[in-house]
Design a protein around this motif. Structure first.
Motif, PDB file in Angstrom:
ATOM      1  N   VAL A   1      16.235  -1.411  25.021  1.00 23.91           N
ATOM      2  CA  VAL A   1      17.356  -0.510  24.708  1.00 23.91           C
ATOM      3  C   VAL A   1      18.173  -1.052  23.541  1.00 23.91           C
ATOM      4  O   VAL A   1      18.334  -0.395  22.511  1.00 23.91           O
ATOM      5  CB  VAL A   1      18.257  -0.295  25.945  1.00 23.91           C
ATOM      6  N   LEU A   2      18.706  -2.232  23.722  1.00 25.81           N
ATOM      7  CA  LEU A   2      19.439  -2.938  22.660  1.00 25.81           C
ATOM      8  C   LEU A   2      18.597  -4.172  22.336  1.00 25.81           C
ATOM      9  O   LEU A   2      18.794  -5.228  22.931  1.00 25.81           O
ATOM     10  CB  LEU A   2      20.836  -3.343  23.145  1.00 25.81           C
ATOM     11  N   PRO A   3      17.650  -4.047  21.423  1.00 27.10           N
ATOM     12  CA  PRO A   3      16.574  -5.054  21.274  1.00 27.10           C
ATOM     13  C   PRO A   3      17.006  -6.379  20.657  1.00 27.10           C
ATOM     14  O   PRO A   3      16.421  -6.857  19.681  1.00 27.10           O
ATOM     15  CB  PRO A   3      15.563  -4.333  20.384  1.00 27.10           C
ATOM     16  N   ILE A   4      18.008  -7.002  21.259  1.00 25.91           N
ATOM     17  CA  ILE A   4      18.501  -8.292  20.779  1.00 25.91           C
ATOM     18  C   ILE A   4      17.406  -9.363  20.873  1.00 25.91           C
ATOM     19  O   ILE A   4      17.294 -10.245  20.013  1.00 25.91           O
ATOM     20  CB  ILE A   4      19.736  -8.723  21.593  1.00 25.91           C
ATOM     21  N   GLY A   5      16.595  -9.287  21.914  1.00 27.05           N
ATOM     22  CA  GLY A   5      15.543 -10.286  22.106  1.00 27.05           C
ATOM     23  C   GLY A   5      14.497 -10.272  21.008  1.00 27.05           C
ATOM     24  O   GLY A   5      13.840 -11.291  20.756  1.00 27.05           O
ATOM     25  N   LEU A   6      14.344  -9.126  20.323  1.00 29.29           N
ATOM     26  CA  LEU A   6      13.352  -9.023  19.267  1.00 29.29           C
ATOM     27  C   LEU A   6      13.813  -9.659  17.966  1.00 29.29           C
ATOM     28  O   LEU A   6      13.015  -9.866  17.055  1.00 29.29           O
ATOM     29  CB  LEU A   6      13.002  -7.547  19.013  1.00 29.29           C
ATOM     30  N   ILE A   7      15.112  -9.955  17.871  1.00 26.07           N
ATOM     31  CA  ILE A   7      15.636 -10.574  16.652  1.00 26.07           C
ATOM     32  C   ILE A   7      15.124 -12.004  16.505  1.00 26.07           C
ATOM     33  O   ILE A   7      14.793 -12.439  15.405  1.00 26.07           O
ATOM     34  CB  ILE A   7      17.177 -10.561  16.648  1.00 26.07           C
ATOM     35  N   ALA A   8      15.070 -12.727  17.610  1.00 25.36           N
ATOM     36  CA  ALA A   8      14.664 -14.134  17.500  1.00 25.36           C
ATOM     37  C   ALA A   8      13.842 -14.630  18.684  1.00 25.36           C
ATOM     38  O   ALA A   8      12.831 -15.309  18.487  1.00 25.36           O
ATOM     39  CB  ALA A   8      15.903 -15.017  17.331  1.00 25.36           C
ATOM     40  N   TYR A   9      14.258 -14.320  19.910  1.00 22.39           N
ATOM     41  CA  TYR A   9      13.634 -14.954  21.079  1.00 22.39           C
ATOM     42  C   TYR A   9      12.126 -14.707  21.151  1.00 22.39           C
ATOM     43  O   TYR A   9      11.333 -15.657  21.229  1.00 22.39           O
ATOM     44  CB  TYR A   9      14.292 -14.482  22.369  1.00 22.39           C
ATOM     45  N   TYR A  10      11.711 -13.450  21.121  1.00 22.49           N
ATOM     46  CA  TYR A  10      10.288 -13.158  21.279  1.00 22.49           C
ATOM     47  C   TYR A  10       9.458 -13.668  20.090  1.00 22.49           C
ATOM     48  O   TYR A  10       8.373 -14.241  20.300  1.00 22.49           O
ATOM     49  CB  TYR A  10      10.072 -11.651  21.501  1.00 22.49           C
ATOM     50  N   PRO A  11       9.927 -13.494  18.851  1.00 23.50           N
ATOM     51  CA  PRO A  11       9.159 -14.086  17.738  1.00 23.50           C
ATOM     52  C   PRO A  11       9.043 -15.606  17.829  1.00 23.50           C
ATOM     53  O   PRO A  11       7.961 -16.167  17.614  1.00 23.50           O
ATOM     54  CB  PRO A  11       9.970 -13.662  16.503  1.00 23.50           C
ATOM     55  N   VAL A  12      10.152 -16.284  18.132  1.00 22.80           N
ATOM     56  CA  VAL A  12      10.128 -17.749  18.211  1.00 22.80           C
ATOM     57  C   VAL A  12       9.269 -18.214  19.386  1.00 22.80           C
ATOM     58  O   VAL A  12       8.530 -19.197  19.274  1.00 22.80           O
ATOM     59  CB  VAL A  12      11.564 -18.314  18.329  1.00 22.80           C
ATOM     60  N   ASN A  13       9.347 -17.521  20.492  1.00 22.52           N
ATOM     61  CA  ASN A  13       8.522 -17.859  21.645  1.00 22.52           C
ATOM     62  C   ASN A  13       7.042 -17.736  21.290  1.00 22.52           C
ATOM     63  O   ASN A  13       6.208 -18.540  21.723  1.00 22.52           O
ATOM     64  CB  ASN A  13       8.857 -16.933  22.819  1.00 22.52           C
ATOM     65  N   LEU A  14       6.721 -16.739  20.469  1.00 25.05           N
ATOM     66  CA  LEU A  14       5.345 -16.537  20.027  1.00 25.05           C
ATOM     67  C   LEU A  14       4.897 -17.686  19.127  1.00 25.05           C
ATOM     68  O   LEU A  14       3.757 -18.160  19.223  1.00 25.05           O
ATOM     69  CB  LEU A  14       5.251 -15.203  19.280  1.00 25.05           C
ATOM     70  N   ILE A  15       5.797 -18.147  18.258  1.00 24.72           N
ATOM     71  CA  ILE A  15       5.469 -19.238  17.334  1.00 24.72           C
ATOM     72  C   ILE A  15       5.272 -20.558  18.073  1.00 24.72           C
ATOM     73  O   ILE A  15       4.302 -21.285  17.829  1.00 24.72           O
ATOM     74  CB  ILE A  15       6.577 -19.395  16.273  1.00 24.72           C
ATOM     75  N   LEU A  16       6.186 -20.865  18.987  1.00 21.24           N
ATOM     76  CA  LEU A  16       6.181 -22.176  19.642  1.00 21.24           C
ATOM     77  C   LEU A  16       5.224 -22.262  20.821  1.00 21.24           C
ATOM     78  O   LEU A  16       4.625 -23.314  21.064  1.00 21.24           O
ATOM     79  CB  LEU A  16       7.595 -22.529  20.106  1.00 21.24           C
ATOM     80  N   ASN A  17       5.091 -21.163  21.552  1.00 23.13           N
ATOM     81  CA  ASN A  17       4.321 -21.214  22.795  1.00 23.13           C
ATOM     82  C   ASN A  17       2.999 -20.465  22.734  1.00 23.13           C
ATOM     83  O   ASN A  17       2.227 -20.489  23.697  1.00 23.13           O
ATOM     84  CB  ASN A  17       5.162 -20.677  23.955  1.00 23.13           C
ATOM     85  N   GLY A  18       2.755 -19.786  21.634  1.00 18.01           N
ATOM     86  CA  GLY A  18       1.470 -19.101  21.491  1.00 18.01           C
ATOM     87  C   GLY A  18       1.353 -17.912  22.429  1.00 18.01           C
ATOM     88  O   GLY A  18       2.260 -17.094  22.522  1.00 18.01           O
ATOM     89  N   GLY A  19       0.248 -17.809  23.121  1.00 12.29           N
ATOM     90  CA  GLY A  19       0.005 -16.662  23.979  1.00 12.29           C
ATOM     91  C   GLY A  19      -0.777 -15.604  23.220  1.00 12.29           C
ATOM     92  O   GLY A  19      -1.561 -15.910  22.324  1.00 12.29           O
ATOM     93  N   SER A  20      -0.526 -14.356  23.562  1.00 17.97           N
ATOM     94  CA  SER A  20      -1.218 -13.243  22.902  1.00 17.97           C
ATOM     95  C   SER A  20      -0.552 -12.964  21.556  1.00 17.97           C
ATOM     96  O   SER A  20       0.252 -12.033  21.416  1.00 17.97           O
ATOM     97  CB  SER A  20      -1.184 -12.002  23.798  1.00 17.97           C
ATOM     98  N   VAL A  21      -0.890 -13.796  20.568  1.00 18.98           N
ATOM     99  CA  VAL A  21      -0.238 -13.706  19.260  1.00 18.98           C
ATOM    100  C   VAL A  21      -0.475 -12.351  18.608  1.00 18.98           C
ATOM    101  O   VAL A  21       0.455 -11.707  18.120  1.00 18.98           O
ATOM    102  CB  VAL A  21      -0.726 -14.839  18.329  1.00 18.98           C
TER     103      VAL A  21
END
Length: 262
Positions: free
Chosen positions: A208-228
């Protein structure tokens, strides 16, 4: 595109000339913004003195997250400062001038103000990222750097589109600054892992208010990998969708505006 880039350069040049007419005020404001950023960094340093980890994120990872967020919000800080004046333009009738030149109205409106004070945010992002990278146990390779740049590019669309959407509410409610202020304050939540929030807030800050897409989810993808690949596709689609929605809101708003009637 070449035409708009040339016009933008000319407009920014005139903007700087007007700012240089009051040089002391200009430089004092920059120094003040830099001071504000260092106060925020000091607050982080105080926090890290007593807390080593937050939801399995160590202090260097959180600092890296903070730096990424600063970079992602930089384009909005530089280019969207004029959004705060949209309501005033609509009330006074001066917004009509944006219909009268052979330029895209959104481009013309946003290009009139270039917030050079955002250099303080750039400095803050560089400092945080440099310190974090120097202390994290993370091996950077070429693909990681490319991934960082790609995710940063599309993450910047998220906050930009949120501010644009908040600003365009002025076409319907006129006094949009409270909505803008609320949206601006929300950005503070992007500096922390989404895992610290309840499930309800996680959903809110993701869809709804995509604050998590600003930094958390991208950084989590960079540091922790997963389904890149899946994460990259999801962020790309979300970014394009939100910026398209923001532009659509602008188009609908400008189509319904009829001036002050006086």
């Amino acid at each position: 595109m070449k035409f708009y880039l040339r016009i933008y350069g000319l407009i920014i040049a005139q903007h700087f000339k007007s700012k240089m007419a009051y040089r002391v005020d200009f430089f004092i404001s920059i120094i003040g913004m830099i001071g504000t950023q260092f106060v925020s960094l000091f607050a982080l340093w105080v926090l890290f003195q007593s807390i080593e980890t937050i939801e399995n994120w160590n202090k260097w990872e959180i600092l890296f997250l903070y730096g990424f967020a600063q970079f992602a919000m930089l384009p909005a800080q530089v280019c969207l400062d004029h959004c705060w004046q949209l309501g005033n333009h609509l009330q006074s009738g001066t917004f009509l001038k944006y219909y009268m030149r052979p330029l895209n109205s959104l481009f013309y409106f946003l290009s009139e103000v270039f917030d050079v004070k955002a250099i303080s945010q750039l400095i803050s992002g560089i400092i945080c990222t440099a310190i974090a990278v120097g202390n994290m146990e993370f091996e950077w390779i070429g693909l990681d750097i490319l991934l960082y740049v790609y995710l940063l590019f599309f993450a910047s669309f998220i906050y930009t589109s949120m501010l644009m959407l908040a600003s365009t509410t002025a076409f319907w409610i006129t006094a949009s600054n409270p909505v803008l202020q609320f949206t601006h304050r929300l950005r503070d939540y992007s500096h922390f892992p989404m895992s610290v929030f309840s499930d309800g807030f996680k959903f809110l800050f993701t869809f709804v208010l995509p604050i998590g897409l600003i930094a958390y989810y991208p950084v989590n993808l960079i540091l922790n990998g997963g389904s890149v690949l899946l994460g990259v596709i999801a962020l790309t689609i979300a970014s394009i969708a939100f910026i398209s929605l923001a532009y659509y809101s602008w188009v609908k708003g400008t189509a319904r505006y009829e001036g002050t009637g006086s």
